[in-house]
Design an enzyme around this catalytic site. Structure first.
Site, mmCIF file in Angstrom:
data_model
loop_
_atom_site.group_PDB
_atom_site.id
_atom_site.type_symbol
_atom_site.label_atom_id
_atom_site.label_comp_id
_atom_site.label_asym_id
_atom_site.label_seq_id
_atom_site.Cartn_x
_atom_site.Cartn_y
_atom_site.Cartn_z
ATOM 1 N N LYS A 1 -78.266 70.215 3.987
ATOM 2 C CA LYS A 1 -77.842 69.129 3.087
ATOM 3 C C LYS A 1 -79.028 68.217 2.819
ATOM 4 O O LYS A 1 -79.590 67.616 3.728
ATOM 5 C CB LYS A 1 -76.696 68.298 3.690
ATOM 6 C CG LYS A 1 -76.081 67.383 2.638
ATOM 7 C CD LYS A 1 -75.318 66.214 3.207
ATOM 8 C CE LYS A 1 -76.174 65.046 3.542
ATOM 9 N NZ LYS A 1 -76.864 64.401 2.392
ATOM 10 N N GLU B 1 -84.477 63.821 14.804
ATOM 11 C CA GLU B 1 -85.795 63.228 14.518
ATOM 12 C C GLU B 1 -85.511 61.907 13.819
ATOM 13 O O GLU B 1 -85.095 61.893 12.664
ATOM 14 C CB GLU B 1 -86.577 64.204 13.639
ATOM 15 C CG GLU B 1 -88.058 64.153 13.886
ATOM 16 C CD GLU B 1 -88.751 63.372 12.818
ATOM 17 O OE1 GLU B 1 -88.850 62.137 12.996
ATOM 18 O OE2 GLU B 1 -89.174 63.965 11.832
ATOM 19 N N CYS C 1 -91.393 57.969 9.096
ATOM 20 C CA CYS C 1 -90.781 57.690 10.397
ATOM 21 C C CYS C 1 -91.852 57.275 11.409
ATOM 22 O O CYS C 1 -91.600 56.482 12.301
ATOM 23 C CB CYS C 1 -90.024 58.900 10.894
ATOM 24 S SG CYS C 1 -90.984 60.403 10.838
ATOM 25 N N GLU D 1 -87.510 48.761 12.185
ATOM 26 C CA GLU D 1 -88.198 49.645 11.248
ATOM 27 C C GLU D 1 -88.060 49.050 9.840
ATOM 28 O O GLU D 1 -86.952 48.802 9.376
ATOM 29 C CB GLU D 1 -87.509 51.013 11.310
ATOM 30 C CG GLU D 1 -88.303 52.120 10.708
ATOM 31 C CD GLU D 1 -87.646 53.486 10.931
ATOM 32 O OE1 GLU D 1 -86.413 53.568 10.953
ATOM 33 O OE2 GLU D 1 -88.397 54.464 11.060
HETATM 34 N N1 LIG Z 1 -86.937 59.289 10.434
HETATM 35 C C1 LIG Z 1 -87.081 59.423 9.118
HETATM 36 O O1 LIG Z 1 -87.853 60.253 8.656
HETATM 37 C C2 LIG Z 1 -86.280 58.573 8.211
HETATM 38 C C3 LIG Z 1 -86.029 59.040 6.931
HETATM 39 C C4 LIG Z 1 -85.249 58.273 6.063
HETATM 40 C C5 LIG Z 1 -84.790 57.047 6.499
HETATM 41 N N2 LIG Z 1 -85.075 56.588 7.738
HETATM 42 C C6 LIG Z 1 -84.594 55.266 8.198
HETATM 43 O O2 LIG Z 1 -83.257 55.129 7.850
HETATM 44 C C7 LIG Z 1 -83.037 53.941 7.104
HETATM 45 C C8 LIG Z 1 -81.901 54.130 6.150
HETATM 46 O O3 LIG Z 1 -82.164 55.206 5.280
HETATM 47 P P1 LIG Z 1 -80.972 56.177 4.892
HETATM 48 O O4 LIG Z 1 -79.719 55.383 4.795
HETATM 49 O O5 LIG Z 1 -81.349 56.996 3.731
HETATM 50 O O6 LIG Z 1 -80.965 57.143 6.191
HETATM 51 P P2 LIG Z 1 -79.780 58.007 6.747
HETATM 52 O O7 LIG Z 1 -80.030 58.310 8.156
HETATM 53 O O8 LIG Z 1 -78.488 57.372 6.407
HETATM 54 O O9 LIG Z 1 -79.892 59.363 5.865
HETATM 55 C C9 LIG Z 1 -80.515 60.555 6.308
HETATM 56 C C10 LIG Z 1 -79.623 61.736 5.991
HETATM 57 O O10 LIG Z 1 -78.403 61.615 6.707
HETATM 58 C C11 LIG Z 1 -77.300 61.747 5.826
HETATM 59 N N3 LIG Z 1 -76.175 60.968 6.344
HETATM 60 C C12 LIG Z 1 -75.916 59.638 6.150
HETATM 61 N N4 LIG Z 1 -74.758 59.294 6.762
HETATM 62 C C13 LIG Z 1 -74.277 60.413 7.367
HETATM 63 C C14 LIG Z 1 -73.113 60.693 8.147
HETATM 64 N N5 LIG Z 1 -72.201 59.749 8.425
HETATM 65 N N6 LIG Z 1 -72.934 61.949 8.598
HETATM 66 C C15 LIG Z 1 -73.849 62.922 8.332
HETATM 67 N N7 LIG Z 1 -74.951 62.720 7.576
HETATM 68 C C16 LIG Z 1 -75.176 61.476 7.112
HETATM 69 C C17 LIG Z 1 -77.842 61.277 4.500
HETATM 70 O O11 LIG Z 1 -77.044 61.734 3.425
HETATM 71 C C18 LIG Z 1 -79.236 61.857 4.518
HETATM 72 O O12 LIG Z 1 -79.192 63.220 4.153
HETATM 73 C C19 LIG Z 1 -84.371 53.682 6.463
HETATM 74 O O13 LIG Z 1 -84.542 52.360 6.119
HETATM 75 C C20 LIG Z 1 -85.303 54.118 7.541
HETATM 76 O O14 LIG Z 1 -85.472 53.085 8.462
HETATM 77 C C21 LIG Z 1 -85.784 57.329 8.611
HETATM 78 C C1 LIG Z 2 -103.314 62.709 2.685
HETATM 79 C C2 LIG Z 2 -103.704 61.587 3.591
HETATM 80 C C3 LIG Z 2 -103.077 61.349 4.775
HETATM 81 C C4 LIG Z 2 -101.933 62.223 5.133
HETATM 82 C C5 LIG Z 2 -100.744 61.833 5.605
HETATM 83 C C6 LIG Z 2 -99.625 62.686 5.852
HETATM 84 C C7 LIG Z 2 -99.689 64.106 5.473
HETATM 85 C C8 LIG Z 2 -98.522 62.134 6.385
HETATM 86 C C9 LIG Z 2 -97.291 62.794 6.666
HETATM 87 C C10 LIG Z 2 -96.296 62.091 7.185
HETATM 88 C C11 LIG Z 2 -95.029 62.613 7.557
HETATM 89 C C12 LIG Z 2 -94.692 64.035 7.381
HETATM 90 C C13 LIG Z 2 -94.141 61.733 8.095
HETATM 91 C C14 LIG Z 2 -92.802 61.993 8.541
HETATM 92 O O1 LIG Z 2 -92.002 61.079 8.542
HETATM 93 C C15 LIG Z 2 -103.521 60.218 5.664
HETATM 94 C C16 LIG Z 2 -103.736 60.712 7.072
HETATM 95 C C17 LIG Z 2 -102.489 59.129 5.653
HETATM 96 C C18 LIG Z 2 -104.867 59.642 5.250
HETATM 97 C C19 LIG Z 2 -104.983 59.469 3.798
HETATM 98 C C20 LIG Z 2 -104.840 60.760 3.096
#
Ligand SMILES: NC(=O)c1ccc[n+]([C@@H]2O[C@H](COP(=O)([O-])OP(=O)(O)OC[C@H]3O[C@@H](n4cnc5c(N)ncnc54)[C@H](O)[C@@H]3O)[C@@H](O)[C@H]2O)c1
Ligand SMILES: CC1=C(/C=C/C(C)=C/C=C/C(C)=C/C=O)C(C)(C)CCC1
Length: 423
Positions: A114, A190, A224, A321
């Site tokens: 999803k 994650e 993240c 965050e």
């Molecule tokens: N760790 C990460 O990579 C990451 C990514 C996006 C957001 N965030 C954090 O989350 C905060 C809020 O963003 P968001 O609301 O888009 O994140 P979220 O956790 O709500 O969404 C992530 C995924 O979970 C799904 N989801 C949401 N509620 C769900 C439920 N009840 N059951 C199952 N799946 C569900 C969403 O549809 C989406 O696909 C951001 O401000 C940020 O701090 C973290």
């Molecule tokens: C290109 C590039 C970078 C690459 C960053 C990447 C590839 C980040 C990926 C982040 C992920 C996957 C986060 C998950 O939440 C740096 C190092 C910032 C330096 C500037 C140029």
């Protein structure tokens, strides 16, 4: 199908993805607002590389022969776990798709993934390319939908055998509960972070300024593992703050399709408003606003690159965050102090250490309770290197050899031997 055939399909898919980099990168920019150049030059190539990495694993997954006491022949079979349910966020739609789908298919599972409601396009396109690459129908299923409906259905489904989730810590708790209340499917999570970027007194300040800048501002701050607490030693603090401010003021913000743009808009109005609220709270709590602090222009969800200095540990900008282009700089005096303060977080995703002193680097890398430590670098995301969190940043590891275990069952097969005299 044989493991070799699986491997070849994944390799063919990677070739197709590479050939269609321009289209996929454009979909990422339309959906997410990230700079097109960033998607085309960094994220799609990383996605391609990750699929090729896991294609290489497909025919190298096997069990062991185990020396047990007694007249038995014991072997372990590493079997696919079954149907993998996967829920991904909107910050890196294609890259998160690859971290989930790559190992799951390499291990021989079927997938229902999803996508985030904000960014559904690229995964649908990728599914079409997988079909072209020869993946049989029904093996990879992409569902667009909202979290509380489509996501929750996946997490609580009795015939989904495994759940992999990336997103916020709050939603992580919900899906873990849904999994436990249904069929106890194993869950990898994650989640969020508040990663420390530690600049020691002997660091190369110019390099540390540049990397601390990209550690927090990359992808509009929507990472993240964003280095969102910049700890700077008091001896280099003033110089660092001045240079960090100048670098942020230099950041090019604007239309993400334009060449040379470093920062596009935030993903949606919710995130935009949330970030502006965080910035206001920073000002109200007494942090010094060095630059930025408001929306950028009057159209779209653009935010000025923002730098706070004099940030204290108890301020909410140092604890929560933000997920936006906001750098918080904190001053420290010695190693023991910075270790305690860096670890004083419910999160434990990543940390950056800037020093030329081997002893300092060794001490910090062992003392920090985080899943990744980058020393004199940041955001290095090689397909082979595991990634995941300590504490409330999640559980389990993705990428590398570690992710294979997420998608395999181990079956012990014990056979009685008829002729023990040969033992
Ligand atoms: N760790 C990460 O990579 C990451 C990514 C996006 C957001 N965030 C954090 O989350 C905060 C809020 O963003 P968001 O609301 O888009 O994140 P979220 O956790 O709500 O969404 C992530 C995924 O979970 C799904 N989801 C949401 N509620 C769900 C439920 N009840 N059951 C199952 N799946 C569900 C969403 O549809 C989406 O696909 C951001 O401000 C940020 O701090 C973290
Ligand atoms: C290109 C590039 C970078 C690459 C960053 C990447 C590839 C980040 C990926 C982040 C992920 C996957 C986060 C998950 O939440 C740096 C190092 C910032 C330096 C500037 C140029």
């Amino acid at each position: 199908m044989t493991a070799y055939e699986r491997s070849r399909i994944i390799l063919r898919f990677a070739d197709l993805l590479e050939q269609h980099t321009d289209e996929i990168a454009a979909l990422e920019t339309w959906d997410n607002g990230k700079p097109y150049e960033q998607a085309a030059n960094t994220e799609i190539p990383m996605t391609v590389r990750l699929f090729r990495y896991y294609a290489g694993w497909a025919d190298k997954i096997h069990g062991l022969t185990v020396p047990a006491d007694g007249p038995y022949h014991v072997q372990t079979l590493h079997e696919p776990i079954g149907v993998a349910g996967q829920i991904i966020p909107w910050n890196f739609p294609m890259l998160m798709f690859s971290w989930k789908v790559g190992p799951a298919l390499a291990c021989g599972n079927t997938v229902v993934i999803k996508t985030a409601e904000q960014t559904p396009l690229s995964a649908v396109y990728a599914a079409k390319l997988f079909h072209e690459a020869g993946l049989p129908e029904g093996v990879l299923n992409v569902v667009s939908g909202f979290g509380p409906t489509a996501g929750a259905a996946l997490a609580s489904h009795m015939e989904v055998d495994k759940l992999a989730f990336t997103g916020s810590t709050d939603t992580g708790k919900i899906v873990l509960e849904l999994a436990s209340k249904s069929n106890l499917k194993p869950v990898t999570l994650e989640l969020g972070g508040k990663s420390a970027f530690i600049v020691c007194e002997d660091a190369d300040v110019d390099q540390a300024v540049e990397l601390s800048h990209s550690a927090v501002f990359f992808n509009q701050g929507q990472c993240c593992c964003a280095g969102s607490r910049t700890f700077v030693h008091e001896h280099v603090y003033n110089e660092f703050v001045e240079k960090a401010r100048a670098r942020a003021m230099n950041r090019s913000v604007g239309d993400p399709f334009k060449v040379g743009i470093e920062q596009g808009p935030q993903v949606d109005s919710d995130q935009f408003e949330k970030i502006l609220r965080c910035i206001r709270s920073g000002v109200e709590s007494g942090a010094i606003l060095e630059t930025g602090g408001d929306r950028f222009g009057s159209n779209g969800y653009y935010i000025q690159p923002t730098v706070f200095s004099n940030v204290q540990d108890d301020m909410s900008i140092a604890k929560e965050e933000i997920f936006g282009p906001v750098q918080s700089i904190l001053k420290f005096k010695d190693l023991d102090e910075v270790i305690k303060r860096a670890n004083n977080s419910r999160y434990g995703l990543a940390a950056g250490i800037f020093t030329h002193n081997l002893d300092t680097a060794n001490t910090l890398s062992r003392a920090l309770k985080v899943g990744t430590v980058w020393i004199n670098c940041y955001d290095v995301f090689d397909a082979a290197v595991p990634f995941g969190g300590y504490k409330m940043s999640g559980n389990g590891r993705e990428k590398g050899i570690y992710s294979l275990n997420n998608y395999l069952q181990v079956k012990a097969v014990v056979t009685a031997l008829k002729n023990p005299s040969w033992l």
